[in-house]
Design an enzyme around this catalytic site. Structure first.
Site, PDB file in Angstrom:
ATOM      1  N   LYS A 189      33.434  29.563   9.724  1.00  0.00           N
ATOM      2  CA  LYS A 189      33.020  29.478  11.344  1.00  0.00           C
ATOM      3  C   LYS A 189      33.262  28.350  11.791  1.00  0.00           C
ATOM      4  CE  LYS A 189      29.077  28.667  13.065  1.00  0.00           C
ATOM      5  NZ  LYS A 189      27.756  28.334  13.456  1.00  0.00           N
ATOM      6  N   LYS A 248      22.038  35.257   2.780  1.00  0.00           N
ATOM      7  CA  LYS A 248      20.515  35.154   2.663  1.00  0.00           C
ATOM      8  C   LYS A 248      19.948  36.391   1.823  1.00  0.00           C
ATOM      9  CE  LYS A 248      20.106  31.806   6.346  1.00  0.00           C
ATOM     10  NZ  LYS A 248      19.765  30.744   5.921  1.00  0.00           N
ATOM     11  N   GLU A 273      14.770  26.540  15.253  1.00  0.00           N
ATOM     12  CA  GLU A 273      15.011  25.491  14.308  1.00  0.00           C
ATOM     13  C   GLU A 273      14.178  24.384  14.949  1.00  0.00           C
ATOM     14  OE1 GLU A 273      19.118  24.931  12.688  1.00  0.00           O
ATOM     15  OE2 GLU A 273      19.439  25.889  14.461  1.00  0.00           O
ATOM     16  N   ARG A 315      44.858  16.339   4.070  1.00  0.00           N
ATOM     17  CA  ARG A 315      45.789  15.459   4.555  1.00  0.00           C
ATOM     18  C   ARG A 315      45.564  14.103   3.695  1.00  0.00           C
ATOM     19  NH1 ARG A 315      45.311  17.760  10.446  1.00  0.00           N
ATOM     20  NH2 ARG A 315      43.231  17.282   9.936  1.00  0.00           N
ATOM     21  N   HIS A 330      25.259  34.818  13.622  1.00  0.00           N
ATOM     22  CA  HIS A 330      24.230  34.968  12.846  1.00  0.00           C
ATOM     23  C   HIS A 330      23.173  36.083  13.465  1.00  0.00           C
ATOM     24  CE1 HIS A 330      25.854  31.652  11.174  1.00  0.00           C
ATOM     25  NE2 HIS A 330      25.189  30.872  11.734  1.00  0.00           N
ATOM     26  N   ASP A 363      27.072  29.159  18.623  1.00  0.00           N
ATOM     27  CA  ASP A 363      26.687  28.642  17.400  1.00  0.00           C
ATOM     28  C   ASP A 363      25.802  29.652  16.853  1.00  0.00           C
ATOM     29  OD1 ASP A 363      26.440  26.463  15.603  1.00  0.00           O
ATOM     30  OD2 ASP A 363      24.408  26.162  16.157  1.00  0.00           O
ATOM     31  N   HIS A 419      27.045  32.660   6.881  1.00  0.00           N
ATOM     32  CA  HIS A 419      26.470  32.485   5.847  1.00  0.00           C
ATOM     33  C   HIS A 419      24.764  33.234   5.801  1.00  0.00           C
ATOM     34  CE1 HIS A 419      24.240  29.416   8.322  1.00  0.00           C
ATOM     35  NE2 HIS A 419      23.291  29.275   7.507  1.00  0.00           N
TER      36      HIS A 419
HETATM   37  C1  BG6 Z   1      24.931  27.016  11.401  1.00  0.00           C
HETATM   38  C2  BG6 Z   1      24.789  26.537  12.895  1.00  0.00           C
HETATM   39  O1  BG6 Z   1      25.781  28.165  11.350  1.00  0.00           O
HETATM   40  O2  BG6 Z   1      23.728  27.412  11.309  1.00  0.00           O
HETATM   41  C3  BG6 Z   1      23.826  25.418  12.954  1.00  0.00           C
HETATM   42  O3  BG6 Z   1      26.112  25.869  13.054  1.00  0.00           O
HETATM   43  C4  BG6 Z   1      22.505  25.785  12.525  1.00  0.00           C
HETATM   44  O4  BG6 Z   1      23.709  24.750  14.309  1.00  0.00           O
HETATM   45  C5  BG6 Z   1      22.625  26.747  11.209  1.00  0.00           C
HETATM   46  O5  BG6 Z   1      21.682  24.928  12.194  1.00  0.00           O
HETATM   47  C6  BG6 Z   1      21.238  27.399  10.690  1.00  0.00           C
HETATM   48  O6  BG6 Z   1      21.316  27.665   9.702  1.00  0.00           O
HETATM   49  P1  BG6 Z   1      20.181  28.035   8.478  1.00  0.00           P
HETATM   50  O7  BG6 Z   1      20.738  28.597   7.372  1.00  0.00           O
HETATM   51  O8  BG6 Z   1      19.661  26.548   8.413  1.00  0.00           O
HETATM   52  O9  BG6 Z   1      19.198  28.863   9.343  1.00  0.00           O
END
Ligand code: BG6
Length: 515
Positions: free
Chosen positions: A173, A207, A241, A63, A265, A260, A203
């Site tokens: 996502k 990996k 994390e 936009r 994942h 999330d 993603h």
């Molecule tokens: C994302 C989440 O999809 O994955 C984040 O929205 C998270 O909250 C992240 O921190 C973790 O990804 P990675 O590759 O750092 O483990």
């Protein structure tokens, strides 16, 4: 103990080792964070490594009233900041920059999409893209349906005439926020694009070690015979994390750990570890086996939810070498927020391979360290020798798949310590990527982008998989949202999570690993 590097490499027979055909990539949400931080740096890096075709172009759509010159400037700044260790010389950048184009428009405007179609026609001629287009939705989810509808309305979703050009759509996502919204989005996509044109990004699937799960299991003969209820006691999947929610309160207050990290994942890792071998290694067959895992997963009994799923929220504590705020004190969070920043879940798969084997999954923010690993914990030996007590004999063997950091695998077993008496010692045999293959694995976004351009959907989430995943998770989220936690915050930042998570696994006579 380290595996020695082998002096030979198996021949690469992968059908994917080809440079993609010429194409144009349209990025919706081109002025957004993901475009500058991930997508464009990844494309630049692929081009520098000779993995992109000579005939490619990028069209930014957003936009904001930028123009092509501004887009090029902004992307140069972003690539210099985010393209990692790569040196960016002026000629390389100039060659890349002349492929970047920009058009501003509204996501719901047919007129603006007609202009996009016109621009794409010109860009495709100028860069010989052959009418092949990738539409990458890097926008907020609220406009996904507008973009998809407009692409269909102006006929960009399919190539005209008898030429063999292709069209693909990529969705970032979050894919929905519960089962109903995911189903609606899937239906909106299916109205315009075929499933074979659709790439739903996760993603984690890009990996390196995640892809390696299947190679490790299925290119070796020694592990697969053990990969079942006869030998495996339980499986633990951890994605912890050390960072908190950073500046993403707006998103996280709406999302939480289940949406999330689990729906996507963690359940992807779970599906890959638990699936049966596919007949061939392609998107349909691998996808079908992963779907079967979720279909066979026992729904969480909602009347006893606390025995199957627990939630946590971090309070203040020592993390990342400093004293950090609790979730409720983070910028823009509700001081009484009920949002979970940690979750743990126990799952059973009701099929021949896994009947009776619990899978424990956990993930949280602001924990002791950043680590993602999958541990296949084997049963204790059937008969105790060497003076071992039942307590010593618990779970001596494990295969640990380290997704990050220090990507690799380790095999844990027992040996005799040197000396005249028999003393049993736990050791671990390690394989780690970096020392063996001399360098880092390619970033997930590069792998995934290349697969999109090559037309390989193996590392993307299938429509049905997404719906089964939401079907499993949605009732838990709804139960939690309708009954606020009385004990939040229940874990200190910098810890391994709440005591309720320890209790969840201790109830079965087991404990979490401390990776
Ligand atoms: C994302 C989440 O999809 O994955 C984040 O929205 C998270 O909250 C992240 O921190 C973790 O990804 P990675 O590759 O750092 O483990």
């Amino acid at each position: 103990m380290q595996f020695a590097a082998q002096p030979f490499e198996l021949e690469d027979r992968s059908p994917q080792m080809r440079v993609p055909e010429g194409c144009a990539i349209v990025i919706f949400g081109a002025t957004g964070d993901l475009t500058g931080r991930m997508i464009v740096p990844a494309l630049f890096s692929l081009q520098q490594r000779g993995l992109l075709p000579d005939d490619f172009a990028i069209v930014g759509f957003s936009r904001s009233k930028w123009n092509t010159a501004v887009f090029r400037e902004e992307m140069e700044t972003a690539v210099r900041e985010y393209a990692g260790a790569m040196t960016i010389d002026g000629t390389a950048w100039a060659d890349f920059a002349q492929r970047l184009h920009y058009i501003s428009g509204n996501y719901g405007s047919r007129e603006d999409f007609e202009q996009l179609a016109e621009l794409l026609g010109r860009v495709s001629d100028e860069h010989s893209c052959g009418g092949n287009y990738v539409f990458y939705l890097s926008t907020p989810p609220s406009v996904y349906s507008d973009v998809i509808q407009q692409l269909g309305a102006v006929g960009l979703h399919q190539a005209n005439g008898e030429n063999s050009s292709w069209r693909r759509v990529v969705i970032e996502k979050p894919f929905g926020r519960d089962l109903a919204t995911a189903q609606t989005l899937n239906a909106q996509i299916a109205n315009v694009f075929a499933e074979t044109q659709t790439y739903r990004i996760d993603h984690y699937l890009g990996k390196e070690t995640v892809q390696n799960i299947l190679v490790f299991r299925l290119a070796n003969h020694i592990f697969e015979p053990l990969w079942n209820r006869r030998y495996v006691d339980h499986v633990q999947i951890t994605a912890s994390e050390s960072i908190g929610i950073e500046h993403r309160a707006g998103y996280y207050e709406e999302s939480g750990a289940m949406r999330d990290m689990f729906q996507n994942h963690l359940l992807q890792l779970y599906s890959l570890v638990a699936m049966d071998p596919p007949v061939v290694f392609d998107a349909e067959e691998v996808g079908a086996e992963k779907i079967k895992v979720l279909r066979a997963t026992r729904p969480i009994p909602l009347t006893q939810i606390d025995q199957w799923a627990v939630r946590g929220q971090y309070g203040p504590g020592w993390a990342r070498g400093e004293y950090v705020k609790g979730y409720r004190e983070e910028e823009n969070t509700d001081p009484h927020s009920n949002r979970e920043t940690f979750a743990a879940l126990k799952l059973y798969i009701d099929n021949w391979r896994w009947e009776g084997v619990p899978f424990y999954l956990r993930s949280g923010k602001s924990m002791t360290k950043k680590v993602t690993e999958i541990a296949i914990q084997f049963k204790r030996v059937p008969h105790l020798l060497f003076g071992l007590t039942p307590a010593d004999a618990l779970n001596p063997n494990a295969i640990v798949i380290r997704v990050q950091p220090n990507e690799g695998f380790s095999l844990q077993f027992r040996v005799k310590s040197p000396g005249q008496t028999i003393r049993v010692h736990q050791v671990s045999m390690n394989f780690d990527y970096e020392s063996l293959f001399n360098g880092e694995a390619p970033p997930a976004y590069e792998t995934l982008l290349l697969d999109i351009l090559r037309g390989d959907r193996t590392l993307f989430a299938h429509k049905e998989w997404i719906e089964y995943a939401w079907a499993l998770i949605t009732p838990i989220i709804e139960a939690w949202e309708s009954s606020p936690a009385s004990n939040f915050p229940n874990y200190e930042a910098g810890s391994w999570g709440p005591p309720e998570a320890d209790a969840l696994i201790a109830m079965d006579g087991r404990s979490w690993r401390r990776p």
